[in-house]
Enzyme design. Sequence first.
Site, PDB file in Angstrom:
ATOM      1  N   GLY A 133       8.458   0.768   2.834  1.00 53.99           N
ATOM      2  CA  GLY A 133       9.502   1.404   3.636  1.00 53.99           C
ATOM      3  C   GLY A 133       9.900   0.496   4.772  1.00 53.99           C
TER       4      GLY A 133
ATOM      5  CB  CYS B 244       3.375   0.308  10.760  1.00 54.37           C
ATOM      6  SG  CYS B 244       5.034   0.150  11.446  1.00 54.37           S
ATOM      7  CG  LEU B 245       6.059  -3.667   6.776  1.00 58.46           C
ATOM      8  CD1 LEU B 245       7.390  -3.807   6.056  1.00 58.46           C
ATOM      9  CD2 LEU B 245       4.992  -4.534   6.109  1.00 58.46           C
TER      10      LEU B 245
ATOM     11  CG  HIS C 166       9.674   3.154  12.384  1.00 60.49           C
ATOM     12  ND1 HIS C 166       9.010   2.405  13.330  1.00 60.49           N
ATOM     13  CD2 HIS C 166       8.981   2.987  11.231  1.00 60.49           C
ATOM     14  CE1 HIS C 166       7.947   1.832  12.772  1.00 60.49           C
ATOM     15  NE2 HIS C 166       7.900   2.164  11.494  1.00 60.49           N
TER      16      HIS C 166
ATOM     17  CG  HIS D   2       5.544   5.391   8.659  1.00 65.02           C
ATOM     18  ND1 HIS D   2       4.273   5.067   9.094  1.00 65.02           N
ATOM     19  CD2 HIS D   2       6.302   4.291   8.921  1.00 65.02           C
ATOM     20  CE1 HIS D   2       4.275   3.846   9.595  1.00 65.02           C
ATOM     21  NE2 HIS D   2       5.503   3.347   9.501  1.00 65.02           N
ATOM     22  CD  GLU D   3       9.530   3.439   6.972  1.00 61.82           C
ATOM     23  OE1 GLU D   3      10.028   2.897   7.978  1.00 61.82           O
ATOM     24  OE2 GLU D   3       8.450   3.054   6.485  1.00 61.82           O
TER      25      GLU D   3
ATOM     26  CD  GLN E  42       9.643  -0.707  10.673  1.00 60.81           C
ATOM     27  OE1 GLN E  42      10.130  -0.059   9.758  1.00 60.81           O
ATOM     28  NE2 GLN E  42       8.413  -1.200  10.618  1.00 60.81           N
TER      29      GLN E  42
HETATM   30  O1  K1U Z   1       6.577  -0.606   8.541  1.00 56.50           O
HETATM   31  C1  K1U Z   1       6.863   0.331   7.819  1.00 56.50           C
HETATM   32  O2  K1U Z   1       7.408   1.320   8.270  1.00 56.50           O
HETATM   33  C2  K1U Z   1       6.530   0.218   6.366  1.00 56.50           C
HETATM   34  C3  K1U Z   1       5.179   0.770   5.988  1.00 56.50           C
HETATM   35  C4  K1U Z   1       5.396   2.146   5.370  1.00 56.50           C
HETATM   36  C5  K1U Z   1       4.208   3.032   5.227  1.00 56.50           C
HETATM   37  C6  K1U Z   1       3.046   2.620   4.627  1.00 56.50           C
HETATM   38  C7  K1U Z   1       1.987   3.498   4.467  1.00 56.50           C
HETATM   39  C8  K1U Z   1       2.104   4.783   4.886  1.00 56.50           C
HETATM   40  C9  K1U Z   1       3.255   5.187   5.497  1.00 56.50           C
HETATM   41  C10 K1U Z   1       4.314   4.310   5.654  1.00 56.50           C
HETATM   42  C11 K1U Z   1       4.551  -0.196   4.988  1.00 56.50           C
HETATM   43  O3  K1U Z   1       5.105  -0.448   3.977  1.00 56.50           O
HETATM   44  S1  K1U Z   1       3.021  -0.895   5.384  1.00 56.50           S
HETATM   45  C12 K1U Z   1       2.629  -1.853   3.922  1.00 56.50           C
HETATM   46  C13 K1U Z   1       2.188  -1.036   2.764  1.00 56.50           C
HETATM   47  O4  K1U Z   1       1.902   0.128   2.915  1.00 56.50           O
HETATM   48  C14 K1U Z   1       2.090  -1.644   1.418  1.00 56.50           C
HETATM   49  C15 K1U Z   1       2.290  -2.979   1.220  1.00 56.50           C
HETATM   50  C16 K1U Z   1       2.202  -3.506  -0.058  1.00 56.50           C
HETATM   51  C17 K1U Z   1       1.923  -2.714  -1.122  1.00 56.50           C
HETATM   52  C18 K1U Z   1       1.706  -1.378  -0.932  1.00 56.50           C
HETATM   53  C19 K1U Z   1       1.792  -0.832   0.333  1.00 56.50           C
HETATM   54 ZN    ZN Z   2       6.381   1.583  10.252  1.00 55.97          ZN
END
Ligand code: K1U
Ligand code: ZN
Length: 178
Positions: free
Chosen positions: A46, A93-94, A139, A135-136, A51
């Site tokens: 996401g 979260c990225l 943000h 979660h998004e 972001q």
């Molecule tokens: O930064 C963000 O908002 C994105 C975030 C979204 C998220 C992840 C987990 C739970 C709720 C919301 C991410 O994508 S973090 C990276 C991640 O979860 C992932 C990366 C590679 C493969 C699978 C998952």
């Molecule tokens: Zn996030």
Amino acid sequence: MARLEIIVAPDPRLKVKAKPVAKVDARIAGLMADMLETMYAAPGIGLAAPQVGEAVRVIVVDVAKEGERSPIRMANPEVVWASPERVPYEEGCLSLPEQFADVTRPKEVKVRYLDEHNKMQELHATELLAVCIQHEMDHLEGVLFVDHLSTLRRGMIIKKLQKYKKAKAAERDEQKSA
Ligand code: K1U
Ligand code: ZN
């Protein structure tokens, strides 16, 4: 399409309430495309416009299994129904690299939004899709998953991120002077 820079916390741009889009026009559709490219490259499931430094109510998500793609682009998303049942999930979260914590949210949500063609859509999200959309959407309010944690836990994570950012900046300075 372009890959955008993802802002890492702590940063005031992640704490701002994003503005609604008047219409999903070519500029917003282009932003959605760039956000998807950025999200896939990260990799993540996401991404929200704040972001990448855009204070508008746009999010993208894709929770398809590895090797498959099922992108969802949303402008002005609104939760029109949330299940009374709440469940914990370990979120990442990225914008908070290498940090993870359990956050408890409604298990299912119904979301109304404008798609990439400016058409109103409704989606009943369950499981990881429901977690990711919520979660998004946080943000867009300037809320990070750490804001759901205790002050102590949040403070510890923010300190780690300050260290992470300093180390990254030092790495960049070293590369520049080499
Ligand atoms: O930064 C963000 O908002 C994105 C975030 C979204 C998220 C992840 C987990 C739970 C709720 C919301 C991410 O994508 S973090 C990276 C991640 O979860 C992932 C990366 C590679 C493969 C699978 C998952
Ligand atoms: Zn996030």
